[in-house]
Write a protein that holds these residues in place. Structure first.
Motif, PDB file in Angstrom:
ATOM      1  N   ARG A  87       0.846  -1.178   0.000  1.00 14.27           N
ATOM      2  CA  ARG A  87       0.000   0.000   0.000  1.00 14.27           C
ATOM      3  C   ARG A  87       0.886   1.234   0.000  1.00 14.27           C
ATOM      4  O   ARG A  87       1.991   1.214   0.524  1.00 14.27           O
ATOM      5  N   GLN A  88       0.374   2.276  -0.588  1.00 10.61           N
ATOM      6  CA  GLN A  88       1.093   3.546  -0.599  1.00 10.61           C
ATOM      7  C   GLN A  88       0.867   4.227   0.741  1.00 10.61           C
ATOM      8  O   GLN A  88      -0.260   4.361   1.189  1.00 10.61           O
ATOM      9  N   ILE A  89       1.953   4.651   1.407  1.00 16.78           N
ATOM     10  CA  ILE A  89       1.786   5.275   2.718  1.00 16.78           C
ATOM     11  C   ILE A  89       2.251   6.719   2.752  1.00 16.78           C
ATOM     12  O   ILE A  89       1.980   7.425   3.701  1.00 16.78           O
ATOM     13  N   PHE A  90       2.915   7.152   1.709  1.00 15.13           N
ATOM     14  CA  PHE A  90       3.408   8.524   1.740  1.00 15.13           C
ATOM     15  C   PHE A  90       3.737   8.977   0.329  1.00 15.13           C
ATOM     16  O   PHE A  90       4.320   8.241  -0.437  1.00 15.13           O
ATOM     17  N   ILE A  91       3.350  10.204   0.012  1.00 17.01           N
ATOM     18  CA  ILE A  91       3.740  10.824  -1.253  1.00 17.01           C
ATOM     19  C   ILE A  91       4.359  12.166  -0.915  1.00 17.01           C
ATOM     20  O   ILE A  91       3.753  12.972  -0.218  1.00 17.01           O
ATOM     21  N   GLN A  92       5.550  12.396  -1.391  1.00 13.96           N
ATOM     22  CA  GLN A  92       6.201  13.688  -1.194  1.00 13.96           C
ATOM     23  C   GLN A  92       5.524  14.692  -2.111  1.00 13.96           C
ATOM     24  O   GLN A  92       5.408  14.465  -3.310  1.00 13.96           O
ATOM     25  N   GLU A  93       5.070  15.782  -1.558  1.00 13.55           N
ATOM     26  CA  GLU A  93       4.298  16.764  -2.320  1.00 13.55           C
ATOM     27  C   GLU A  93       5.159  17.588  -3.279  1.00 13.55           C
ATOM     28  O   GLU A  93       4.652  18.166  -4.210  1.00 13.55           O
ATOM     29  N   ASN A  94       6.453  17.664  -3.045  1.00 12.46           N
ATOM     30  CA  ASN A  94       7.346  18.421  -3.910  1.00 12.46           C
ATOM     31  C   ASN A  94       7.867  17.482  -5.004  1.00 12.46           C
ATOM     32  O   ASN A  94       8.717  16.643  -4.737  1.00 12.46           O
ATOM     33  N   PRO A  95       7.374  17.602  -6.236  1.00 14.49           N
ATOM     34  CA  PRO A  95       7.766  16.644  -7.271  1.00 14.49           C
ATOM     35  C   PRO A  95       9.241  16.696  -7.651  1.00 14.49           C
ATOM     36  O   PRO A  95       9.765  15.748  -8.207  1.00 14.49           O
ATOM     37  N   SER A  96       9.934  17.786  -7.322  1.00 12.88           N
ATOM     38  CA  SER A  96      11.350  17.853  -7.672  1.00 12.88           C
ATOM     39  C   SER A  96      12.223  17.125  -6.657  1.00 12.88           C
ATOM     40  O   SER A  96      13.390  16.850  -6.915  1.00 12.88           O
ATOM     41  N   LEU A  97      11.690  16.796  -5.501  1.00 13.97           N
ATOM     42  CA  LEU A  97      12.442  16.111  -4.454  1.00 13.97           C
ATOM     43  C   LEU A  97      12.427  14.605  -4.719  1.00 13.97           C
ATOM     44  O   LEU A  97      11.372  13.989  -4.742  1.00 13.97           O
ATOM     45  N   GLN A  98      13.590  14.037  -4.959  1.00 16.70           N
ATOM     46  CA  GLN A  98      13.705  12.623  -5.256  1.00 16.70           C
ATOM     47  C   GLN A  98      14.555  11.937  -4.194  1.00 16.70           C
ATOM     48  O   GLN A  98      15.719  12.278  -4.019  1.00 16.70           O
ATOM     49  N   PHE A  99      13.988  10.986  -3.477  1.00 15.27           N
ATOM     50  CA  PHE A  99      14.733  10.253  -2.458  1.00 15.27           C
ATOM     51  C   PHE A  99      15.608   9.201  -3.124  1.00 15.27           C
ATOM     52  O   PHE A  99      15.180   8.495  -4.022  1.00 15.27           O
ATOM     53  N   ILE A 100      16.863   9.104  -2.647  1.00 13.94           N
ATOM     54  CA  ILE A 100      17.795   8.145  -3.248  1.00 13.94           C
ATOM     55  C   ILE A 100      18.439   7.234  -2.213  1.00 13.94           C
ATOM     56  O   ILE A 100      19.142   6.301  -2.565  1.00 13.94           O
ATOM     57  N   ALA A 101      18.214   7.502  -0.927  1.00 16.56           N
ATOM     58  CA  ALA A 101      18.776   6.664   0.132  1.00 16.56           C
ATOM     59  C   ALA A 101      17.810   6.672   1.300  1.00 16.56           C
ATOM     60  O   ALA A 101      17.056   7.626   1.484  1.00 16.56           O
ATOM     61  N   ALA A 102      17.833   5.616   2.105  1.00 17.17           N
ATOM     62  CA  ALA A 102      16.920   5.559   3.244  1.00 17.17           C
ATOM     63  C   ALA A 102      17.413   4.546   4.270  1.00 17.17           C
ATOM     64  O   ALA A 102      18.160   3.625   3.951  1.00 17.17           O
ATOM     65  N   ALA A 103      16.977   4.749   5.508  1.00 15.87           N
ATOM     66  CA  ALA A 103      17.244   3.806   6.592  1.00 15.87           C
ATOM     67  C   ALA A 103      16.247   4.074   7.707  1.00 15.87           C
ATOM     68  O   ALA A 103      15.742   5.187   7.844  1.00 15.87           O
ATOM     69  N   THR A 104      15.953   3.060   8.496  1.00 13.19           N
ATOM     70  CA  THR A 104      15.106   3.247   9.671  1.00 13.19           C
ATOM     71  C   THR A 104      15.980   3.221  10.904  1.00 13.19           C
ATOM     72  O   THR A 104      16.920   2.431  10.998  1.00 13.19           O
ATOM     73  N   SER A 105      15.681   4.090  11.862  1.00 10.97           N
ATOM     74  CA  SER A 105      16.456   4.150  13.100  1.00 10.97           C
ATOM     75  C   SER A 105      15.890   3.154  14.104  1.00 10.97           C
ATOM     76  O   SER A 105      14.799   2.607  13.923  1.00 10.97           O
ATOM     77  N   ALA A 106      16.628   2.942  15.185  1.00  6.52           N
ATOM     78  CA  ALA A 106      16.188   2.032  16.239  1.00  6.52           C
ATOM     79  C   ALA A 106      14.867   2.500  16.850  1.00  6.52           C
ATOM     80  O   ALA A 106      14.073   1.687  17.322  1.00  6.52           O
ATOM     81  N   SER A 107      14.605   3.803  16.813  1.00  6.40           N
ATOM     82  CA  SER A 107      13.366   4.349  17.377  1.00  6.40           C
ATOM     83  C   SER A 107      12.191   4.269  16.407  1.00  6.40           C
ATOM     84  O   SER A 107      11.075   4.638  16.755  1.00  6.40           O
ATOM     85  N   GLY A 108      12.430   3.825  15.171  1.00  7.89           N
ATOM     86  CA  GLY A 108      11.364   3.686  14.192  1.00  7.89           C
ATOM     87  C   GLY A 108      11.245   4.839  13.222  1.00  7.89           C
ATOM     88  O   GLY A 108      10.424   4.803  12.316  1.00  7.89           O
ATOM     89  N   ASP A 109      12.051   5.885  13.403  1.00  9.78           N
ATOM     90  CA  ASP A 109      12.045   6.989  12.444  1.00  9.78           C
ATOM     91  C   ASP A 109      12.610   6.512  11.114  1.00  9.78           C
ATOM     92  O   ASP A 109      13.485   5.649  11.065  1.00  9.78           O
ATOM     93  N   ILE A 110      12.103   7.083  10.040  1.00  7.43           N
ATOM     94  CA  ILE A 110      12.600   6.748   8.705  1.00  7.43           C
ATOM     95  C   ILE A 110      13.357   7.958   8.186  1.00  7.43           C
ATOM     96  O   ILE A 110      12.806   9.042   8.053  1.00  7.43           O
ATOM     97  N   PHE A 111      14.661   7.770   7.934  1.00 10.52           N
ATOM     98  CA  PHE A 111      15.506   8.826   7.375  1.00 10.52           C
ATOM     99  C   PHE A 111      15.560   8.642   5.867  1.00 10.52           C
ATOM    100  O   PHE A 111      15.766   7.536   5.376  1.00 10.52           O
ATOM    101  N   LEU A 112      15.358   9.740   5.142  1.00  8.74           N
ATOM    102  CA  LEU A 112      15.340   9.716   3.690  1.00  8.74           C
ATOM    103  C   LEU A 112      16.368  10.708   3.166  1.00  8.74           C
ATOM    104  O   LEU A 112      16.377  11.865   3.560  1.00  8.74           O
ATOM    105  N   GLY A 113      17.242  10.246   2.294  1.00 11.42           N
ATOM    106  CA  GLY A 113      18.257  11.110   1.704  1.00 11.42           C
ATOM    107  C   GLY A 113      17.878  11.496   0.288  1.00 11.42           C
ATOM    108  O   GLY A 113      17.298  10.709  -0.446  1.00 11.42           O
ATOM    109  N   SER A 114      18.221  12.729  -0.071  1.00 11.76           N
ATOM    110  CA  SER A 114      17.945  13.210  -1.421  1.00 11.76           C
ATOM    111  C   SER A 114      19.086  14.121  -1.859  1.00 11.76           C
ATOM    112  O   SER A 114      19.984  14.434  -1.071  1.00 11.76           O
TER     113      SER A 114
END
Length: 168
Positions: A87-114
């Motif tokens: 299922r889709q859970i998130f759409i970035q509203e800024n179409p020019s922003l492209q995520f290219i890296a990601a990781a989840t932290s021990a606390s459950g936060d999702i870090f996204l690199g662009s």
């Protein structure tokens, strides 16, 4: 290279792996991602099957009992490892922003690199915010973030155009 036993585990079936491979050891299967399909190799039966994904997957992140898939257009999907529904859970509203890296932290936060910096979300549906990277008063918030690693000790390593940063 030394000699190793090699075999095509899929027999005569042609399989294109374009985006990644994930071992689901609990369920004894290998998942592989192509442009528009999720392939499933059952290690017990040695059979292969696939299902359409309707998204081009760029990055795969393990998160609890699901995989988070980042696709073109910086959409974030959740793939349930139990029933392989997504299922889709998130759409970035800024179409020019492209995520290219990601990781989840021990606390459950999702870090996204662009190419526009580092972002954090507590998906699903919690929004997204920029993470300021400041060292000794100097801002690196416009750094192109190309790699992220979350260590079990809680630290998040971020690599990109301005160097390597460690977040506590």
């Amino acid at each position: 290279f030394p000699s190793h036993d090699r075999k095509n585990v899929f027999g005569d079936q042609k399989v294109h792996v374009q985006r990644g491979i994930y071992e689901d050891s609990l369920r004894k299967r290998i998942l592989f991602f192509s442009y528009d399909k999720l392939g499933i190799f059952d290690q017990q039966t040695q059979k292969i099957s696939n299902t359409p994904l309707n998204t081009l997957t760029h990055t795969i992140i393990e998160h609890n009992d699901e995989l988070l898939l980042i696709s073109e257009g910086s959409k974030l999907y959740s793939l349930d490892l139990n029933d392989l529904s997504y299922r889709q859970i998130f759409i970035q509203e800024n179409p020019s922003l492209q995520f290219i890296a990601a990781a989840t932290s021990a606390s459950g936060d999702i870090f996204l690199g662009s190419l526009d910096g580092l972002f954090i979300t507590q998906a699903p549906n919690k929004g997204i915010k920029a993470v300021p990277l400041v060292v000794n008063g100097k801002s690196y918030s416009d750094m192109q973030v190309k790699a992220i690693y979350s260590h079990p000790d809680g630290k998040v390593w971020v690599g990109g155009s301005a160097g390597i940063f460690v977040l506590n």
